[in-house]
Motif scaffolding. Structure first.
Motif, mmCIF file in Angstrom:
data_model
loop_
_atom_site.group_PDB
_atom_site.id
_atom_site.type_symbol
_atom_site.label_atom_id
_atom_site.label_comp_id
_atom_site.label_asym_id
_atom_site.label_seq_id
_atom_site.Cartn_x
_atom_site.Cartn_y
_atom_site.Cartn_z
ATOM 1 N N THR A 53 12.568 -2.766 4.254
ATOM 2 C CA THR A 53 13.419 -2.051 5.194
ATOM 3 C C THR A 53 14.328 -1.097 4.447
ATOM 4 O O THR A 53 14.932 -1.464 3.443
ATOM 5 C CB THR A 53 14.273 -3.049 5.986
ATOM 6 N N PRO A 54 14.448 0.162 4.876
ATOM 7 C CA PRO A 54 15.319 1.101 4.203
ATOM 8 C C PRO A 54 16.762 0.611 4.205
ATOM 9 O O PRO A 54 17.217 0.008 5.160
ATOM 10 C CB PRO A 54 15.177 2.389 5.035
ATOM 11 N N GLN A 55 17.459 0.908 3.104
ATOM 12 C CA GLN A 55 18.846 0.492 3.005
ATOM 13 C C GLN A 55 19.685 1.662 2.524
ATOM 14 O O GLN A 55 19.218 2.567 1.864
ATOM 15 C CB GLN A 55 18.992 -0.674 2.017
ATOM 16 N N GLY A 56 20.954 1.623 2.817
ATOM 17 C CA GLY A 56 21.867 2.643 2.339
ATOM 18 C C GLY A 56 22.142 3.708 3.378
ATOM 19 O O GLY A 56 21.601 3.727 4.466
ATOM 20 N N GLY A 57 23.013 4.647 3.007
ATOM 21 C CA GLY A 57 23.421 5.687 3.931
ATOM 22 C C GLY A 57 22.505 6.891 3.884
ATOM 23 O O GLY A 57 21.403 6.834 3.386
ATOM 24 N N GLY A 173 9.738 1.452 0.274
ATOM 25 C CA GLY A 173 8.458 1.516 0.969
ATOM 26 C C GLY A 173 7.430 2.216 0.107
ATOM 27 O O GLY A 173 7.766 2.846 -0.900
ATOM 28 N N SER A 174 6.169 2.099 0.492
ATOM 29 C CA SER A 174 5.101 2.736 -0.268
ATOM 30 C C SER A 174 4.032 3.253 0.673
ATOM 31 O O SER A 174 3.923 2.821 1.821
ATOM 32 C CB SER A 174 4.496 1.750 -1.278
ATOM 33 N N ASP A 175 3.249 4.179 0.173
ATOM 34 C CA ASP A 175 2.163 4.784 0.950
ATOM 35 C C ASP A 175 0.912 4.837 0.074
ATOM 36 O O ASP A 175 0.714 5.803 -0.666
ATOM 37 C CB ASP A 175 2.555 6.191 1.417
ATOM 38 N N PRO A 176 0.050 3.822 0.146
ATOM 39 C CA PRO A 176 -1.151 3.796 -0.700
ATOM 40 C C PRO A 176 -2.071 4.987 -0.490
ATOM 41 O O PRO A 176 -2.791 5.379 -1.409
ATOM 42 C CB PRO A 176 -1.837 2.491 -0.282
ATOM 43 N N GLU A 177 -2.058 5.579 0.703
ATOM 44 C CA GLU A 177 -3.020 6.650 0.984
ATOM 45 C C GLU A 177 -2.672 7.966 0.289
ATOM 46 O O GLU A 177 -3.525 8.845 0.171
ATOM 47 C CB GLU A 177 -3.162 6.846 2.492
ATOM 48 N N THR A 178 -1.435 8.122 -0.162
ATOM 49 C CA THR A 178 -1.076 9.253 -1.016
ATOM 50 C C THR A 178 -0.678 8.782 -2.410
ATOM 51 O O THR A 178 -0.370 9.609 -3.269
ATOM 52 C CB THR A 178 0.096 10.065 -0.424
ATOM 53 N N ASP A 179 -0.677 7.471 -2.639
ATOM 54 C CA ASP A 179 -0.276 6.868 -3.914
ATOM 55 C C ASP A 179 1.169 7.212 -4.262
ATOM 56 O O ASP A 179 1.494 7.535 -5.406
ATOM 57 C CB ASP A 179 -1.214 7.301 -5.043
ATOM 58 N N LEU A 180 2.052 7.118 -3.265
ATOM 59 C CA LEU A 180 3.470 7.362 -3.494
ATOM 60 C C LEU A 180 4.279 6.128 -3.122
ATOM 61 O O LEU A 180 3.880 5.361 -2.241
ATOM 62 C CB LEU A 180 3.958 8.552 -2.670
ATOM 63 N N ALA A 181 5.401 5.946 -3.788
ATOM 64 C CA ALA A 181 6.323 4.860 -3.470
ATOM 65 C C ALA A 181 7.748 5.355 -3.636
ATOM 66 O O ALA A 181 8.022 6.244 -4.456
ATOM 67 C CB ALA A 181 6.077 3.648 -4.372
ATOM 68 N N VAL A 182 8.655 4.781 -2.846
ATOM 69 C CA VAL A 182 10.074 5.127 -2.901
ATOM 70 C C VAL A 182 10.851 3.901 -3.346
ATOM 71 O O VAL A 182 10.737 2.832 -2.744
ATOM 72 C CB VAL A 182 10.592 5.616 -1.532
ATOM 73 N N GLY A 301 10.592 3.133 6.963
ATOM 74 C CA GLY A 301 10.062 2.098 6.081
ATOM 75 C C GLY A 301 8.571 2.232 5.843
ATOM 76 O O GLY A 301 7.988 1.464 5.079
ATOM 77 N N LYS A 302 7.920 3.205 6.483
ATOM 78 C CA LYS A 302 6.483 3.418 6.334
ATOM 79 C C LYS A 302 6.154 4.839 6.760
ATOM 80 O O LYS A 302 7.000 5.553 7.311
ATOM 81 C CB LYS A 302 5.695 2.425 7.186
ATOM 82 N N VAL A 303 4.903 5.251 6.520
ATOM 83 C CA VAL A 303 4.446 6.570 6.935
ATOM 84 C C VAL A 303 3.585 6.412 8.185
ATOM 85 O O VAL A 303 2.662 5.587 8.214
ATOM 86 C CB VAL A 303 3.635 7.257 5.820
#
Length: 410
Positions: A53-57, A173-182, A301-303
């Protein structure tokens, strides 16, 4: 002489035996020692991971203006790569991950392995794997972009900044279909990178790749933009890569590809290699894609992507006459998934889609990208050829299912 040879042979035998025992009992000792340890392959087939879950401002990022401004030059220096590296380097971080590998259920029953404590023994607790990569700070609020395959499955993620500070990161969160993560880190006085304008980028422009190759520490390599819009590589589901000849090696994954102004142009993600080393063909996810994925992950939290549920094929020259088509633009529908938007809209096997939502479709990659860009629930139309006639059908876009493994386009 014979006695010396015997002593030498015995010493080598003892050392090899000790090395074998260490490799069996504590393989992480070998990976954790030395400047070339902990290396992972850059090109991978990433797996999915759960999104936190996203956190912060509110998150703010710096973006370059459409027209690049001159780089501030240090006294006594000329404009060059050093200035771009000076601006971008503080935002590039090293990432170290730890993963506990569970023991296999069907572990060997050989007494030798039980005696030496086989890492996969059912009675043990598994083994620990360490790997490394890179990341880029894109916000002063501690947002870090990296590759999904760098942090996928990690139990612990440690981030080392260019100024020597270290901290642990959490996955937003992460997005396997673009191979990116935050990722998110909690440190004060962070120096975020400025995002470049991809539309201003040209083939032949100078670029720098910044990362942590082979674990030697932050390294800068130079090259040019070799190509734009590279796809059909089979690396990710959604592909629109920047190709570069700047040296990218294992450990550079998730690092920054920057332009001559020190602005982030892309996230280094893959190389073409026969032995794991750089051959002058590297690929970076463009900043426009990375920004879009990051914003969705921070918000949801997701794409979330559009979906219609078809199995498409590119249209070849042999199909033009057979299906009475004007040219090879479009995709042939080879299959329609039951109870999905395409089936409900009346799309059939053998139709040739040429546009959706007034966006022309050139090939399967174009269809995938166009559909994915549409918000789920949107009511729009598709244009297609059926038995030589151009027709329009209304369609309501669905939600693309989450994936656990990178697959070829639907």
């Amino acid at each position: 002489m014979r006695k010396l040879w015997l002593i030498f042979a015995q010493s080598v035998t003892v050392l090899l035996a000790a090395l074998f025992v260490v490799a069996t009992l504590k393989p992480e000792w070998l990976r954790a020692s030395g400047p070339l340890s902990g290396v992972q392959q850059v090109i991978t087939q990433p797996l999915g991971s759960g999104a936190a879950t996203p956190q912060g401002g509110p998150i703010t990022v710096k973006e370059a203006t459409a027209v690049a401004k001159p780089v501030a030059v240090l006294p006594g220096h000329s404009i060059g790569f050093a200035d771009a590296a000076r601006l971008a380097a503080p935002a590039v971080v090293n990432i170290f991950t730890t993963k506990q590998v569970k023991p296999r259920r069907n572990a060997p029953a050989d007494p030798f392995f039980r005696f030496f404590g086989n890492p996969d023994d059912r009675s043990g607790g598994g083994r620990q794997e360490n790997s490394l990569g890179s990341g880029v700070i894109v916000s002063a609020q501690g947002v870090v972009l990296t590759n999904n395959h760098v942090i996928e499955g990690a139990d612990e993620i440690e981030v080392a900044l260019n100024d020597g500070r270290r901290t642990f990161a959490r996955v937003v969160g992460s997005d396997p279909e673009t191979d990116l993560a935050v990722l998110r880190i909690d440190l004060p006085e962070l120096t975020p990178i400025t995002l470049a304008r991809l539309e201003a980028t040209r083939v032949g422009d100078s670029v720098l790749a910044i990362g942590n190759p082979f674990g030697v520490g932050q390294t800068v390599t130079s090259g040019i933009v070799s190509a734009l819009g590279r796809s059909h590589l089979g690396i990710n589901t959604f592909e629109n890569f920047i190709q570069t000849d700047a040296a990218i090696n294992p450990g550079n994954s998730g690092g920054a590809l920057v332009d001559a102004q020190g602005h982030l142009l892309g996230i280094n993600t893959a190389i073409f290699s026969r032995d794991g080393g750089s051959l002058g063909i590297g690929f970076a996810i463009p900043v426009s894609t990375a920004k879009n994925v990051m914003e969705q992950i921070l918000a949801n939290g997701k794409v979330v992507r559009g979906y219609i549920g078809v199995d498409p094929r590119d249209v070849g020259e042999d199909f033009v006459a057979k299906f009475k088509l004007p040219n090879t633009d479009g995709v042939l529908i080879d299959g329609v998934l039951a109870n999905q938007p395409a089936a409900r809209a009346g799309i059939r096997r053998g139709d040739v889609l040429v546009a959706i939502d007034n966006l022309p479709i050139k090939d399967t990659v174009g269809l995938l990208n166009n559909v994915a860009s549409l918000p789920p629930g949107k009511e729009t139309t598709v244009r297609l050829y059926r038995e030589g006639k151009l027709i329009e059908l209304p369609i309501t876009v669905g939600t693309r299912p989450a994936v656990k493994r990178i697959t070829q386009p639907e």
